[in-house]
Design a protein around this motif. Structure first.
Motif, PDB file in Angstrom:
ATOM      1  N   ALA A 377       0.780  -1.567   0.390  1.00  0.00           N
ATOM      2  CA  ALA A 377      -0.033   0.188   0.236  1.00  0.00           C
ATOM      3  C   ALA A 377       0.737   1.851   0.200  1.00  0.00           C
ATOM      4  CB  ALA A 377      -0.686  -0.284   1.290  1.00  0.00           C
ATOM      5  N   SER A 378       1.783   1.295   0.818  1.00  0.00           N
ATOM      6  CA  SER A 378       3.216   2.092   0.727  1.00  0.00           C
ATOM      7  C   SER A 378       3.922   2.599  -0.191  1.00  0.00           C
ATOM      8  CB  SER A 378       3.522   2.672   1.981  1.00  0.00           C
ATOM      9  OG  SER A 378       2.710   1.826   3.201  1.00  0.00           O
ATOM     10  N   VAL A 379       4.061   1.775  -0.988  1.00  0.00           N
ATOM     11  CA  VAL A 379       5.158   1.808  -1.858  1.00  0.00           C
ATOM     12  C   VAL A 379       3.892   1.981  -3.405  1.00  0.00           C
ATOM     13  CG1 VAL A 379       5.363   0.041  -4.156  1.00  0.00           C
ATOM     14  CG2 VAL A 379       6.613  -0.223  -2.170  1.00  0.00           C
ATOM     15  N   LEU A 380       2.894   1.816  -3.164  1.00  0.00           N
ATOM     16  CA  LEU A 380       1.616   2.123  -4.713  1.00  0.00           C
ATOM     17  C   LEU A 380       1.355   3.955  -3.815  1.00  0.00           C
ATOM     18  CD1 LEU A 380      -0.705  -1.108  -4.965  1.00  0.00           C
ATOM     19  CD2 LEU A 380       1.630  -0.081  -6.284  1.00  0.00           C
ATOM     20  N   ASP A 381       1.114   4.587  -2.658  1.00  0.00           N
ATOM     21  CA  ASP A 381       0.718   5.147  -2.654  1.00  0.00           C
ATOM     22  C   ASP A 381       1.960   6.551  -3.443  1.00  0.00           C
ATOM     23  OD1 ASP A 381      -1.266   4.874  -1.700  1.00  0.00           O
ATOM     24  OD2 ASP A 381      -0.497   5.135   0.451  1.00  0.00           O
ATOM     25  N   VAL A 382       2.526   6.129  -2.912  1.00  0.00           N
ATOM     26  CA  VAL A 382       4.286   6.350  -3.253  1.00  0.00           C
ATOM     27  C   VAL A 382       3.890   6.895  -4.337  1.00  0.00           C
ATOM     28  CG1 VAL A 382       7.288   7.495  -2.946  1.00  0.00           C
ATOM     29  CG2 VAL A 382       6.126   6.495  -1.742  1.00  0.00           C
ATOM     30  N   LEU A 383       4.307   5.810  -5.864  1.00  0.00           N
ATOM     31  CA  LEU A 383       4.182   5.398  -7.348  1.00  0.00           C
ATOM     32  C   LEU A 383       2.849   6.641  -7.678  1.00  0.00           C
ATOM     33  CD1 LEU A 383       5.157   1.984  -7.552  1.00  0.00           C
ATOM     34  CD2 LEU A 383       6.711   3.794  -7.440  1.00  0.00           C
ATOM     35  N   ALA A 384       1.618   7.195  -6.549  1.00  0.00           N
ATOM     36  CA  ALA A 384       0.496   7.290  -7.021  1.00  0.00           C
ATOM     37  C   ALA A 384       1.005   8.609  -7.422  1.00  0.00           C
ATOM     38  CB  ALA A 384      -0.158   7.021  -6.700  1.00  0.00           C
ATOM     39  N   GLN A 385       2.061   9.161  -6.297  1.00  0.00           N
ATOM     40  CA  GLN A 385       2.258  10.410  -6.677  1.00  0.00           C
ATOM     41  C   GLN A 385       3.860  11.034  -6.527  1.00  0.00           C
ATOM     42  OE1 GLN A 385      -0.192  12.227  -2.860  1.00  0.00           O
ATOM     43  NE2 GLN A 385      -0.345  10.137  -2.123  1.00  0.00           N
ATOM     44  N   PRO A 386       4.159  10.983  -7.461  1.00  0.00           N
ATOM     45  CA  PRO A 386       5.625  11.202  -8.048  1.00  0.00           C
ATOM     46  C   PRO A 386       6.289  12.349  -6.654  1.00  0.00           C
ATOM     47  CG  PRO A 386       4.698  10.808 -10.036  1.00  0.00           C
ATOM     48  CD  PRO A 386       3.463  11.515  -8.662  1.00  0.00           C
ATOM     49  N   GLU A 387       5.053  13.574  -7.037  1.00  0.00           N
ATOM     50  CA  GLU A 387       6.283  14.446  -6.129  1.00  0.00           C
ATOM     51  C   GLU A 387       7.115  13.748  -4.367  1.00  0.00           C
ATOM     52  OE1 GLU A 387       1.856  14.741  -5.012  1.00  0.00           O
ATOM     53  OE2 GLU A 387       3.174  13.972  -6.831  1.00  0.00           O
ATOM     54  N   LEU A 388       5.607  12.674  -4.219  1.00  0.00           N
ATOM     55  CA  LEU A 388       6.899  12.355  -3.157  1.00  0.00           C
ATOM     56  C   LEU A 388       8.016  11.786  -2.658  1.00  0.00           C
ATOM     57  CD1 LEU A 388       3.435  10.195  -1.699  1.00  0.00           C
ATOM     58  CD2 LEU A 388       4.431  12.786  -0.578  1.00  0.00           C
ATOM     59  N   ILE A 389       8.414  11.299  -3.724  1.00  0.00           N
ATOM     60  CA  ILE A 389       9.621  11.000  -4.393  1.00  0.00           C
ATOM     61  C   ILE A 389      10.717  11.795  -4.591  1.00  0.00           C
ATOM     62  CG2 ILE A 389      11.214   9.788  -5.670  1.00  0.00           C
ATOM     63  CD1 ILE A 389       8.991   7.893  -6.824  1.00  0.00           C
ATOM     64  N   GLU A 390       9.941  13.315  -5.077  1.00  0.00           N
ATOM     65  CA  GLU A 390      11.383  14.001  -5.151  1.00  0.00           C
ATOM     66  C   GLU A 390      11.542  15.023  -3.359  1.00  0.00           C
ATOM     67  OE1 GLU A 390      13.214  14.795  -7.809  1.00  0.00           O
ATOM     68  OE2 GLU A 390      11.827  12.671  -8.223  1.00  0.00           O
ATOM     69  N   LYS A 391      10.201  15.114  -3.137  1.00  0.00           N
ATOM     70  CA  LYS A 391      10.254  15.359  -1.730  1.00  0.00           C
ATOM     71  C   LYS A 391      11.587  14.889  -0.385  1.00  0.00           C
ATOM     72  CE  LYS A 391       6.683  16.970   0.255  1.00  0.00           C
ATOM     73  NZ  LYS A 391       5.577  17.054   1.405  1.00  0.00           N
ATOM     74  N   ALA A 392      11.252  13.049  -0.546  1.00  0.00           N
ATOM     75  CA  ALA A 392      11.822  12.152   0.107  1.00  0.00           C
ATOM     76  C   ALA A 392      12.831  12.443  -0.723  1.00  0.00           C
ATOM     77  CB  ALA A 392      11.446  11.186  -0.158  1.00  0.00           C
ATOM     78  N   LYS A 393      13.852  12.540  -1.709  1.00  0.00           N
ATOM     79  CA  LYS A 393      15.273  12.384  -1.876  1.00  0.00           C
ATOM     80  C   LYS A 393      15.198  14.237  -1.904  1.00  0.00           C
ATOM     81  CE  LYS A 393      15.180   9.427  -5.815  1.00  0.00           C
ATOM     82  NZ  LYS A 393      15.175   9.844  -7.777  1.00  0.00           N
ATOM     83  N   ALA A 394      14.783  14.930  -1.602  1.00  0.00           N
ATOM     84  CA  ALA A 394      15.184  16.132  -1.441  1.00  0.00           C
ATOM     85  C   ALA A 394      15.673  16.172   0.630  1.00  0.00           C
ATOM     86  CB  ALA A 394      15.150  17.894  -1.402  1.00  0.00           C
ATOM     87  N   GLU A 395      14.396  15.189   1.362  1.00  0.00           N
ATOM     88  CA  GLU A 395      14.933  15.500   2.738  1.00  0.00           C
ATOM     89  C   GLU A 395      16.558  14.108   2.549  1.00  0.00           C
ATOM     90  OE1 GLU A 395      13.342  13.308   6.572  1.00  0.00           O
ATOM     91  OE2 GLU A 395      11.956  13.229   4.489  1.00  0.00           O
ATOM     92  N   LEU A 396      16.702  13.431   1.574  1.00  0.00           N
ATOM     93  CA  LEU A 396      17.693  12.798   2.310  1.00  0.00           C
ATOM     94  C   LEU A 396      19.188  13.949   1.740  1.00  0.00           C
ATOM     95  CD1 LEU A 396      19.622  10.349   2.281  1.00  0.00           C
ATOM     96  CD2 LEU A 396      19.444   9.974   0.098  1.00  0.00           C
ATOM     97  N   ALA A 397      18.890  14.227   0.561  1.00  0.00           N
ATOM     98  CA  ALA A 397      20.382  15.498   0.341  1.00  0.00           C
ATOM     99  C   ALA A 397      20.293  16.251   1.570  1.00  0.00           C
ATOM    100  CB  ALA A 397      19.945  16.345  -0.803  1.00  0.00           C
ATOM    101  N   GLU A 398      19.202  16.799   2.369  1.00  0.00           N
ATOM    102  CA  GLU A 398      19.400  17.995   3.646  1.00  0.00           C
ATOM    103  C   GLU A 398      20.124  17.416   4.724  1.00  0.00           C
ATOM    104  OE1 GLU A 398      16.780  20.788   5.767  1.00  0.00           O
ATOM    105  OE2 GLU A 398      15.740  19.956   4.604  1.00  0.00           O
ATOM    106  N   ARG A 399      19.367  15.442   4.791  1.00  0.00           N
ATOM    107  CA  ARG A 399      20.442  15.912   5.882  1.00  0.00           C
ATOM    108  C   ARG A 399      21.533  14.929   5.796  1.00  0.00           C
ATOM    109  NH1 ARG A 399      16.269  14.005   9.843  1.00  0.00           N
ATOM    110  NH2 ARG A 399      14.389  13.865   9.629  1.00  0.00           N
ATOM    111  N   LEU A 400      22.229  14.438   5.176  1.00  0.00           N
ATOM    112  CA  LEU A 400      23.773  13.974   4.189  1.00  0.00           C
ATOM    113  C   LEU A 400      24.495  15.241   4.411  1.00  0.00           C
ATOM    114  CD1 LEU A 400      23.091  11.813   1.474  1.00  0.00           C
ATOM    115  CD2 LEU A 400      23.661  11.453   3.760  1.00  0.00           C
ATOM    116  N   GLY A 402      25.890  17.004   2.176  1.00  0.00           N
ATOM    117  CA  GLY A 402      26.735  16.887   0.734  1.00  0.00           C
ATOM    118  C   GLY A 402      27.950  16.123   1.508  1.00  0.00           C
ATOM    119  N   ARG A 403      27.800  14.981   2.144  1.00  0.00           N
ATOM    120  CA  ARG A 403      28.403  13.450   2.190  1.00  0.00           C
ATOM    121  C   ARG A 403      27.760  12.379   1.070  1.00  0.00           C
ATOM    122  NH1 ARG A 403      27.768  12.063   8.022  1.00  0.00           N
ATOM    123  NH2 ARG A 403      25.078  12.580   7.709  1.00  0.00           N
ATOM    124  N   THR A 404      28.950  11.829   0.988  1.00  0.00           N
ATOM    125  CA  THR A 404      28.574  10.611  -0.389  1.00  0.00           C
ATOM    126  C   THR A 404      28.635   9.810   0.367  1.00  0.00           C
ATOM    127  OG1 THR A 404      30.437  11.229  -2.103  1.00  0.00           O
ATOM    128  CG2 THR A 404      28.555  12.635  -2.047  1.00  0.00           C
TER     129      THR A 404
END
Length: 405
Positions: A377-400, A402-404
């Motif tokens: 259900a959670s995977v399908l919710d994320v796939l149905a709202q592509p903006e969530l992927i971009e928001k999650a990636k932006a959060e990851l970048a902020e928490r990192l 600049g570290r890789t």
């Protein structure tokens, strides 16, 4: 287990690559040709000496000394496969596209499989991971987990008779000196910002011999594990642990060989994905338990000598905090990752025969069915709202910061 899960995925149209990252039981199963890439985590390792009859509240090994599923990884593997297959057919029915990747990861209990799969590039290109683990309660937190290392130091000396010890060079003396140095080292690394994520060093003497009091030991191994709040702290302490080993060997006239088992990063939390999972936990509701299951849980608590409050049935708030060390942290450096917990057992000691008894009975089956529903259900919710992927990636970048990886 690896072969069984791989075959089941192939039966449902997944392409399976076996033996990835030079590990015979590691695999990647893929379905789909286009769209966002979703990662599913499959685990299937057991723990030594925890063989136990299912649904038996008295310690009763099936085979004395054999391994058992004391952390629910048998359930994690099957749940991932069920969720991925369900998602595959839901996408097909809806006429939507995505790439589903199931990662079969061995040896989580050593924090090993995912570290070497990550190093081999297996997680590159994934857009997000939805994951879970059996536990005591229902919750989907955006929590941190410590970085981790596991190292062995093998000392070699010279044996001699105990009444002429000056002819010998004690490998055990070297290991004991290293252990003493580690005790002193504890004072000289900073504390972690929370008790749950405490910076810790543990060690044991895993091999000493000859095991006879009148012989100077010519070999000894000190096995050291460490948990630290950040990877940077971990690397610094690892280097100092090496120095402790070198000092022990130098002081005793022995030699030392280091065996690197594994090291993992700290887990990077993701609130965006955690909130998606929490929504599904709340909408689907907590796991329903029968009176018989609650009675069984309380009998385990009675055997463990803890309060008999049974199985937890409340959806806890979605919040931050700290969680247990696991190599799932390697996922979180490559793509947004979130996971949830659901009750397999009551609050009593983990990694023991009681958990095996629960995993093999109706509670284990309920965890599989419920967990796979939450994941899909959670995977399908994320796939149905592509903006969530971009928001999650932006959060990851902020928490990192600049570290890789």
């Amino acid at each position: 287990a690896s072969a069984t899960l791989s075959a089941l995925l192939e039966k449902h149209g997944f392409t399976v690559e076996r033996g990835v990252a030079d590990m015979p039981t590691a695999f990647i199963a893929t379905y789909g040709q286009a769209g966002p890439v979703c990662g599913f985590n499959a685990e299937y390792d057991a723990l030594p000496g925890l063989s136990q009859e299912a649904w038996n509240a008295i310690k009763t090994p099936v085979i004395e000394g054999a391994p058992g599923q004391g952390c629910g990884h048998n359930l994690i593997g099957v749940t991932a496969i069920l969720a991925a297959i369900a998602t595959r057919y839901a996408l097909e029915q809806a006429g939507e596209q995505a790439i589903l990747k199931v990662f079969g990861t061995p040896a989580e209990e050593l924090c090993l499989g995912k570290a070497f799969m990550a190093r081999a590039g297996c997680f590159n290109g994934v857009d997000f991971f939805i994951d879970w683990h059996p536990m005591f309660d229902h919750r989907a937190n955006y929590d941190h987990a410590n970085a981790y290392f596991s190292l062995k130091y093998h000392f070699k000396g010279q044996s001699s008779h105990g009444n002429r010890p000056w002819y010998g060079r004690s490998a055990l003396d070297a290991a004991i000196l290293m252990g003493h140095a580690l005790e002193m080292l504890r004072e000289h690394y900073p504390p972690a910002p929370s008790v749950a994520g405490a910076n810790t060093l543990n060690y044991t003497f895993s091999d000493v011999g000859p095991e006879f009091a009148s012989v100077v030991p010519d070999h000894s191994t000190l096995w050291c594990v460490g948990r630290f709040y950040t990877t940077e702290e971990l690397v610094e302490v690892m280097e100092r642990v090496d120095k402790c080993a070198e000092a022990g060997a130098l002081a005793t006239g022995t030699t030392m060989e280091k065996e690197f088992i594994c090291a993992t990063h700290e887990k990077i939390p993701n609130k965006v994905l955690a909130e998606v999972i929490h929504k599904n936990l709340s909408e689907i509701g907590p796991l329903p338990f029968t009176a018989e299951e609650q009675a069984f849980a309380k009998s385990l608590q009675r055997a463990a000598g803890v309060p008999e409050d049974g199985l937890q049935q409340e959806i806890l708030p979605c919040e931050g905090g700290d969680t247990f060390v696991s190599d799932i942290s390697e996922y979180s450096w490559h793509a947004p990752h979130a996971f949830f917990l659901i009750p397999l057992a009551p609050t009593c000691a983990w990694h023991n025969w009681m958990m095996v008894a629960c995993a093999g009975g109706s509670l284990g089956k309920k965890n599989i069915d419920y967990g796979s529903k939450i994941i899909a259900a959670s995977v399908l919710d994320v796939l149905a709202q592509p903006e969530l992927i971009e928001k999650a990636k932006a959060e990851l970048a902020e928490r990192l910061h600049g570290r890789t990886y």
